[in-house]
Design an enzyme around this catalytic site. Structure first.
Site, PDB file in Angstrom:
ATOM      1  N   ASP A 236       7.728   4.244  -3.390  1.00 11.25           N
ATOM      2  CA  ASP A 236       6.657   4.755  -2.528  1.00 11.25           C
ATOM      3  C   ASP A 236       7.199   5.548  -1.352  1.00 11.25           C
ATOM      4  O   ASP A 236       6.511   6.402  -0.792  1.00 11.25           O
ATOM      5  CB  ASP A 236       5.783   3.608  -2.025  1.00 11.25           C
ATOM      6  CG  ASP A 236       4.912   3.090  -3.156  1.00 11.25           C
ATOM      7  OD1 ASP A 236       5.405   2.262  -3.941  1.00 11.25           O
ATOM      8  OD2 ASP A 236       3.765   3.554  -3.275  1.00 11.25           O
TER       9      ASP A 236
ATOM     10  N   ARG B 180      -3.699   4.340   3.712  1.00  9.93           N
ATOM     11  CA  ARG B 180      -2.581   3.474   3.308  1.00  9.93           C
ATOM     12  C   ARG B 180      -1.311   4.051   3.944  1.00  9.93           C
ATOM     13  O   ARG B 180      -1.068   5.254   3.850  1.00  9.93           O
ATOM     14  CB  ARG B 180      -2.407   3.430   1.772  1.00  9.93           C
ATOM     15  CG  ARG B 180      -3.497   2.681   1.040  1.00  9.93           C
ATOM     16  CD  ARG B 180      -3.151   2.504  -0.442  1.00  9.93           C
ATOM     17  NE  ARG B 180      -2.329   1.321  -0.666  1.00  9.93           N
ATOM     18  CZ  ARG B 180      -1.775   1.031  -1.862  1.00  9.93           C
ATOM     19  NH1 ARG B 180      -1.937   1.846  -2.885  1.00  9.93           N
ATOM     20  NH2 ARG B 180      -1.051  -0.059  -2.009  1.00  9.93           N
TER      21      ARG B 180
END
Ligand code: MRU
Length: 364
Positions: free
Chosen positions: A259, A106
Site C-alpha cells: 500500500d 483512507r
C-alpha cells in the site's frame, strides 16, 4: 467522446455521469455493481472497502474527479452570470476541495493521493497554459483523459510486474500470499497474483496458499475466489497456519502486494504481512513485495512516516466477542525492509540495499 471500458471492477457508466464499481465487500456471495455519482458515495465506497486494493483505489479516484468535474461544470453552466472568477478557475477550486475530501477517506495507500495529485496537477497545468480561458467542459475532457491514462498505465504496469515476478518462480512452486493483490485490486492481472496468473496462462502449475486475512477476509473472499475462478490450484488457510505450511516445506516463495513503500524499502501492507515476512525469514523462504511505481513513496524516508489506518473495533469482534471488549484494529502493518528479499516493480526487480535500488529507478 465515450471512453473505452478497460476493466470490470472500476469503469464509467455509459453516459459517463457516474463511476461504476464491482462491490468487493459483497463478493463472492453476490456480484453487484454500484453506480456512484457524488462525493459522499465515493468517499464511503473507499472507506467501506467496496472498492479496495491500492492501485484500484487510485484508478477509482481518477474517475471520481472526472465525474465530479462534470457535475461542477454543469452547475457553473447554470450559474454563469453570477461567477466572480473565470469559470475554469471556479471548477479547479471546487474540484480541489473534493479531491481533499476523497483523500481523507483512507490514509495508508499512497495510490489514492498519488492519483488525486496527478489529476489535479494536470488540471492546474491546463489552466495555466490556457490562462484559465479554457471552457469548463473542455477542461473536464482533459481530466477524463488523465483518469483514463492512469488506468491504462496500470494495466501495462501490472503486466510487467507479472513478467518480472514470474522470472523468479519455478514450475510446481508453492506460493503463500496474504490479503488480495489480484485483478480486483488493480485494473487487470494484479500485482502479487500477477506472476501466478501469467504463469498459469503459460501452462505452469503452482500450489498457492491464501491466508484468509482477518478481520475482513480479503484472502478468503477475494484471493481464493479469483484464483479458483482462473483454475489455479489454491488452498485457503487461516492466518495462523502460515508457519505450519512453511515448516512442512510447502512454500518456496511469498508474494504480497503493498500500500506504500518508503524510500528505504519498509513496506505497509495488510495487517499480518510483517508476521508472514518474519516467518519466511525463519524458514529461509524468499519474501517478495510486488507493486507499481505509484505505490512507492520516495517522499517518505522510512516506515515510521507511514500513517496506519485504524478501523472500527467491531470488525474484529464480529459476532463472536462480547460487545464490551475493547479491540485494536490496525488495518495495515509495516514490514521492515530487512525482511524483504526483493521489491518487484514495473521498472524491474529492486534488491537490497533498497534506498539505492529504489532511488535508481524512482528517484527524481
Ligand atoms: O484494506 P485493503 O483490502 O484495501 O488492503 C489491500 C492490501 O493490503 C493489498 O495487499 C494492497 O493494497 C495491494 S493491492 C494490489
Amino acid at each position: 467522446m465515450s471512453r473505452e471500458q478497460l476493466a470490470e471492477n472500476v469503469f464509467l457508466s455509459e453516459d459517463e455521469r457516474s463511476v461504476v464499481i464491482l462491490d468487493q465487500s459483497r463478493l463472492p456471495q453476490e456480484t453487484v455493481c454500484l453506480s456512484l455519482d457524488n462525493e459522499q458515495e465515493m468517499f464511503d465506497a473507499i472507506k467501506t472497502l467496496k472498492v479496495r486494493g491500492a492501485p484500484a483505489i487510485g484508478i477509482f479516484a481518477g474517475y471520481c474527479l472526472y465525474v465530479l468535474a462534470q457535475r461542477i461544470a454543469h452547475e457553473i453552466d447554470q450559474a454563469a452570470d453570477d461567477l466572480q472568477e473565470l469559470p475554469a478557475r471556479v471548477l479547479y477550486n471546487r474540484l480541489s476541495e473534493q479531491a481533499a475530501y476523497l483523500n481523507s477517506s483512507r490514509p495508508t495507500a499512497v495510490n489514492l493521493k498519488w492519483a488525486l495529485d496527478r489529476v489535479m496537477a494536470c488540471t492546474a497545468q491546463t489552466l495555466e497554459s490556457t490562462q484559465a480561458m479554457i471552457a469548463p467542459f473542455d477542461l473536464v475532457q482533459r481530466i477524463g483523459d488523465e483518469a483514463e491514462a492512469i488506468q491504462r498505465e496500470d494495466i501495462e504496469m501490472c503486466r510487467r510486474i507479472a513478467e518480472y515476478g514470474l522470472s523468479l518462480l519455478k514450475e510446481g512452486d508453492g506460493i503463500l500470499t496474504h490479503c488480495n493483490a489480484g485483478p480486483l485490486a488493480t485494473s487487470r492481472y494484479g500485482t502479487a497474483l500477477g506472476p501466478i496468473l501469467l504463469g498459469h496462462d503459460q501452462g505452469m502449475d503452482f500450489k498457492v496458499f491464501a491466508d484468509e486475512t482477518r478481520p475482513l477476509m480479503q484472502g478468503a473472499r477475494l484471493t481464493a475466489y479469483e484464483l479458483n475462478k482462473a483454475g489455479v490450484d489454491v488452498t485457503l488457510i487461516c492466518d495462523n497456519m502460515a508457519s505450519t505450511v512453511m515448516k512442512n516445506g510447502w512454500v518456496q516463495a511469498c508474494l504480497v502486494g503493498c500500500d506504500r513503500v518508503a524510500a528505504n524499502g519498509d513496506t505497509a501492507n495488510k495487517i499480518g504481512t510483517s508476521g508472514v515476512a518474519i516467518l519466511a525469514k525463519h524458514y529461509g523462504i524468499p519474501f517478495y513485495v510486488l507493486g507499481p511505481g505509484s505505490t512507492i513513496d520516495m517522499d517518505c524516508p522510512t516506515g515510521d512516516g507511514i500513517t496506519i489506518e485504524l478501523r472500527d473495533p467491531q470488525e474484529v469482534r464480529g459476532e463472536t466477542a462480547p460487545e464490551e471488549v475493547p479491540c485494536y484494529n490496525p488495518s495495515f502493518d509495516v514490514t521492515d525492509h530487512s525482511l524483504i528479499t526483493a521489491i518487484i516493480t514495473e521498472k524491474g526487480i529492486c534488491y537490497p540495499p533498497f534506498d539505492e535500488s529504489l532511488k535508481e529507478k524512482f528517484g527524481v
